[in-house]
Design a protein around this motif. Structure first.
Motif, PDB file in Angstrom:
ATOM      1  N   MET A 149       0.844  -1.165   0.000  1.00  0.00           N
ATOM      2  CA  MET A 149       0.000   0.000   0.000  1.00  0.00           C
ATOM      3  C   MET A 149       0.901   1.243   0.000  1.00  0.00           C
ATOM      4  O   MET A 149       1.776   1.385   0.854  1.00  0.00           O
ATOM      5  N   LYS A 150       0.661   2.135  -0.945  1.00  0.00           N
ATOM      6  CA  LYS A 150       1.419   3.380  -1.029  1.00  0.00           C
ATOM      7  C   LYS A 150       0.786   4.418  -0.117  1.00  0.00           C
ATOM      8  O   LYS A 150      -0.431   4.507  -0.024  1.00  0.00           O
ATOM      9  N   THR A 151       1.625   5.198   0.559  1.00  0.00           N
ATOM     10  CA  THR A 151       1.130   6.228   1.476  1.00  0.00           C
ATOM     11  C   THR A 151       1.954   7.503   1.334  1.00  0.00           C
ATOM     12  O   THR A 151       3.089   7.463   0.875  1.00  0.00           O
ATOM     13  N   THR A 152       1.354   8.621   1.751  1.00  0.00           N
ATOM     14  CA  THR A 152       2.079   9.887   1.789  1.00  0.00           C
ATOM     15  C   THR A 152       2.884   9.952   3.082  1.00  0.00           C
ATOM     16  O   THR A 152       2.609   9.223   4.038  1.00  0.00           O
ATOM     17  N   SER A 153       3.833  10.861   3.125  1.00  0.00           N
ATOM     18  CA  SER A 153       4.602  11.039   4.361  1.00  0.00           C
ATOM     19  C   SER A 153       3.693  11.566   5.469  1.00  0.00           C
ATOM     20  O   SER A 153       3.872  11.223   6.636  1.00  0.00           O
ATOM     21  N   TYR A 154       2.692  12.373   5.116  1.00  0.00           N
ATOM     22  CA  TYR A 154       1.726  12.852   6.116  1.00  0.00           C
ATOM     23  C   TYR A 154       1.015  11.677   6.776  1.00  0.00           C
ATOM     24  O   TYR A 154       0.853  11.643   7.989  1.00  0.00           O
ATOM     25  N   PHE A 155       0.601  10.705   5.986  1.00  0.00           N
ATOM     26  CA  PHE A 155      -0.088   9.539   6.533  1.00  0.00           C
ATOM     27  C   PHE A 155       0.817   8.810   7.522  1.00  0.00           C
ATOM     28  O   PHE A 155       0.385   8.460   8.624  1.00  0.00           O
ATOM     29  N   VAL A 156       2.053   8.594   7.152  1.00  0.00           N
ATOM     30  CA  VAL A 156       2.994   7.855   8.003  1.00  0.00           C
ATOM     31  C   VAL A 156       3.322   8.624   9.280  1.00  0.00           C
ATOM     32  O   VAL A 156       3.272   8.075  10.378  1.00  0.00           O
ATOM     33  N   ARG A 157       3.632   9.908   9.156  1.00  0.00           N
ATOM     34  CA  ARG A 157       4.091  10.697  10.299  1.00  0.00           C
ATOM     35  C   ARG A 157       2.977  11.197  11.200  1.00  0.00           C
ATOM     36  O   ARG A 157       3.187  11.397  12.389  1.00  0.00           O
ATOM     37  N   SER A 158       1.783  11.403  10.649  1.00  0.00           N
ATOM     38  CA  SER A 158       0.715  12.010  11.438  1.00  0.00           C
ATOM     39  C   SER A 158      -0.468  11.068  11.676  1.00  0.00           C
ATOM     40  O   SER A 158      -0.845  10.812  12.812  1.00  0.00           O
ATOM     41  N   VAL A 159      -1.036  10.547  10.607  1.00  0.00           N
ATOM     42  CA  VAL A 159      -2.251   9.726  10.734  1.00  0.00           C
ATOM     43  C   VAL A 159      -1.958   8.434  11.491  1.00  0.00           C
ATOM     44  O   VAL A 159      -2.682   8.080  12.423  1.00  0.00           O
ATOM     45  N   ARG A 160      -0.914   7.728  11.099  1.00  0.00           N
ATOM     46  CA  ARG A 160      -0.566   6.470  11.775  1.00  0.00           C
ATOM     47  C   ARG A 160      -0.293   6.681  13.267  1.00  0.00           C
ATOM     48  O   ARG A 160      -0.640   5.847  14.088  1.00  0.00           O
ATOM     49  N   VAL A 161       0.321   7.786  13.600  1.00  0.00           N
ATOM     50  CA  VAL A 161       0.659   8.073  14.993  1.00  0.00           C
ATOM     51  C   VAL A 161      -0.610   8.333  15.806  1.00  0.00           C
ATOM     52  O   VAL A 161      -0.780   7.799  16.895  1.00  0.00           O
ATOM     53  N   ARG A 162      -1.514   9.145  15.259  1.00  0.00           N
ATOM     54  CA  ARG A 162      -2.730   9.514  15.986  1.00  0.00           C
ATOM     55  C   ARG A 162      -3.803   8.430  15.963  1.00  0.00           C
ATOM     56  O   ARG A 162      -4.613   8.350  16.882  1.00  0.00           O
ATOM     57  N   ARG A 163      -3.801   7.622  14.908  1.00  0.00           N
ATOM     58  CA  ARG A 163      -4.853   6.608  14.760  1.00  0.00           C
ATOM     59  C   ARG A 163      -4.242   5.220  14.609  1.00  0.00           C
ATOM     60  O   ARG A 163      -4.437   4.532  13.610  1.00  0.00           O
ATOM     61  N   SER A 164      -3.549   4.807  15.633  1.00  0.00           N
ATOM     62  CA  SER A 164      -2.837   3.527  15.589  1.00  0.00           C
ATOM     63  C   SER A 164      -3.776   2.329  15.489  1.00  0.00           C
ATOM     64  O   SER A 164      -3.347   1.233  15.143  1.00  0.00           O
ATOM     65  N   TYR A 165      -5.057   2.527  15.780  1.00  0.00           N
ATOM     66  CA  TYR A 165      -6.041   1.446  15.687  1.00  0.00           C
ATOM     67  C   TYR A 165      -6.358   1.060  14.245  1.00  0.00           C
ATOM     68  O   TYR A 165      -6.922  -0.018  13.996  1.00  0.00           O
ATOM     69  N   LEU A 166      -6.025   1.912  13.278  1.00  0.00           N
ATOM     70  CA  LEU A 166      -6.336   1.615  11.876  1.00  0.00           C
ATOM     71  C   LEU A 166      -5.544   0.400  11.397  1.00  0.00           C
ATOM     72  O   LEU A 166      -4.336   0.305  11.636  1.00  0.00           O
ATOM     73  N   VAL A 220      -8.893   8.724   2.194  1.00  0.00           N
ATOM     74  CA  VAL A 220      -8.635   9.769   1.215  1.00  0.00           C
ATOM     75  C   VAL A 220      -7.316   9.440   0.524  1.00  0.00           C
ATOM     76  O   VAL A 220      -6.291   9.239   1.178  1.00  0.00           O
ATOM     77  N   THR A 221      -7.367   9.391  -0.807  1.00  0.00           N
ATOM     78  CA  THR A 221      -6.167   9.102  -1.585  1.00  0.00           C
ATOM     79  C   THR A 221      -5.775  10.324  -2.409  1.00  0.00           C
ATOM     80  O   THR A 221      -6.578  11.228  -2.639  1.00  0.00           O
ATOM     81  N   GLU A 222      -4.548  10.310  -2.852  1.00  0.00           N
ATOM     82  CA  GLU A 222      -4.072  11.327  -3.786  1.00  0.00           C
ATOM     83  C   GLU A 222      -4.831  11.122  -5.113  1.00  0.00           C
ATOM     84  O   GLU A 222      -5.490  10.089  -5.298  1.00  0.00           O
ATOM     85  N   PRO A 223      -4.752  12.069  -6.029  1.00  0.00           N
ATOM     86  CA  PRO A 223      -5.483  11.935  -7.294  1.00  0.00           C
ATOM     87  C   PRO A 223      -5.172  10.660  -8.084  1.00  0.00           C
ATOM     88  O   PRO A 223      -5.987  10.230  -8.909  1.00  0.00           O
ATOM     89  N   ASP A 224      -4.043  10.005  -7.792  1.00  0.00           N
ATOM     90  CA  ASP A 224      -3.728   8.752  -8.496  1.00  0.00           C
ATOM     91  C   ASP A 224      -4.648   7.603  -8.076  1.00  0.00           C
ATOM     92  O   ASP A 224      -4.662   6.547  -8.699  1.00  0.00           O
ATOM     93  N   GLY A 225      -5.418   7.810  -7.000  1.00  0.00           N
ATOM     94  CA  GLY A 225      -6.357   6.796  -6.548  1.00  0.00           C
ATOM     95  C   GLY A 225      -5.729   5.656  -5.766  1.00  0.00           C
ATOM     96  O   GLY A 225      -6.436   4.746  -5.337  1.00  0.00           O
ATOM     97  N   GLU A 226      -4.423   5.684  -5.576  1.00  0.00           N
ATOM     98  CA  GLU A 226      -3.717   4.592  -4.898  1.00  0.00           C
ATOM     99  C   GLU A 226      -2.998   5.021  -3.624  1.00  0.00           C
ATOM    100  O   GLU A 226      -2.921   4.260  -2.671  1.00  0.00           O
ATOM    101  N   THR A 227      -2.432   6.211  -3.636  1.00  0.00           N
ATOM    102  CA  THR A 227      -1.602   6.669  -2.523  1.00  0.00           C
ATOM    103  C   THR A 227      -2.487   7.208  -1.404  1.00  0.00           C
ATOM    104  O   THR A 227      -3.175   8.214  -1.575  1.00  0.00           O
ATOM    105  N   VAL A 228      -2.469   6.543  -0.253  1.00  0.00           N
ATOM    106  CA  VAL A 228      -3.323   6.912   0.875  1.00  0.00           C
ATOM    107  C   VAL A 228      -2.751   8.134   1.579  1.00  0.00           C
ATOM    108  O   VAL A 228      -1.585   8.151   1.970  1.00  0.00           O
ATOM    109  N   HIS A 229      -3.610   9.155   1.736  1.00  0.00           N
ATOM    110  CA  HIS A 229      -3.218  10.398   2.395  1.00  0.00           C
ATOM    111  C   HIS A 229      -3.820  10.511   3.800  1.00  0.00           C
ATOM    112  O   HIS A 229      -3.193  11.040   4.705  1.00  0.00           O
ATOM    113  N   ASN A 230      -5.035  10.006   3.980  1.00  0.00           N
ATOM    114  CA  ASN A 230      -5.714  10.117   5.269  1.00  0.00           C
ATOM    115  C   ASN A 230      -6.713   8.978   5.405  1.00  0.00           C
ATOM    116  O   ASN A 230      -7.188   8.446   4.395  1.00  0.00           O
ATOM    117  N   ALA A 231      -7.051   8.634   6.636  1.00  0.00           N
ATOM    118  CA  ALA A 231      -8.063   7.608   6.901  1.00  0.00           C
ATOM    119  C   ALA A 231      -8.575   7.800   8.319  1.00  0.00           C
ATOM    120  O   ALA A 231      -7.790   8.071   9.226  1.00  0.00           O
TER     121      ALA A 231
END
Length: 76
Positions: A1-18, A57-68
């Motif tokens: 799964m492709k992700t943005t750096s925002y997803f890795v540094r922020s979303v994953r940290v705050r929402r570890s249950y995902l 939420v993905t980037e316009p490419d439809g694959e890279t996860v930005h938020n969840a």
């Protein structure tokens, strides 16, 4: 799964249950899909394990996860 750096540094940290499986499920089985004005794509699906809708939420490419997140306001 492709992700943005925002997803890795922020979303994953705050929402570890995902779980990756949940995100992948939403990407493959959305009940609704919308394109935001900035081109990002929102997808929702019910996660039966928690009986809530997950918005991915993905980037316009439809694959890279930005938020969840679990979307309490979503109405199917």
């Amino acid at each position: 799964m492709k992700t943005t750096s925002y997803f890795v540094r922020s979303v994953r940290v705050r929402r570890s249950y995902l779980k990756d499986e949940w995100i992948e499920y939403v990407l493959k089985n959305p009940v609704r899909t919308e394109t935001q004005p900035n081109g990002r794509i929102r997808r929702w699906a019910l996660i039966a394990e928690v009986n809530k809708y997950l918005r991915v939420v993905t980037e316009p490419d439809g694959e890279t996860v930005h938020n969840a997140f679990l979307d309490r306001r979503f109405k199917p």
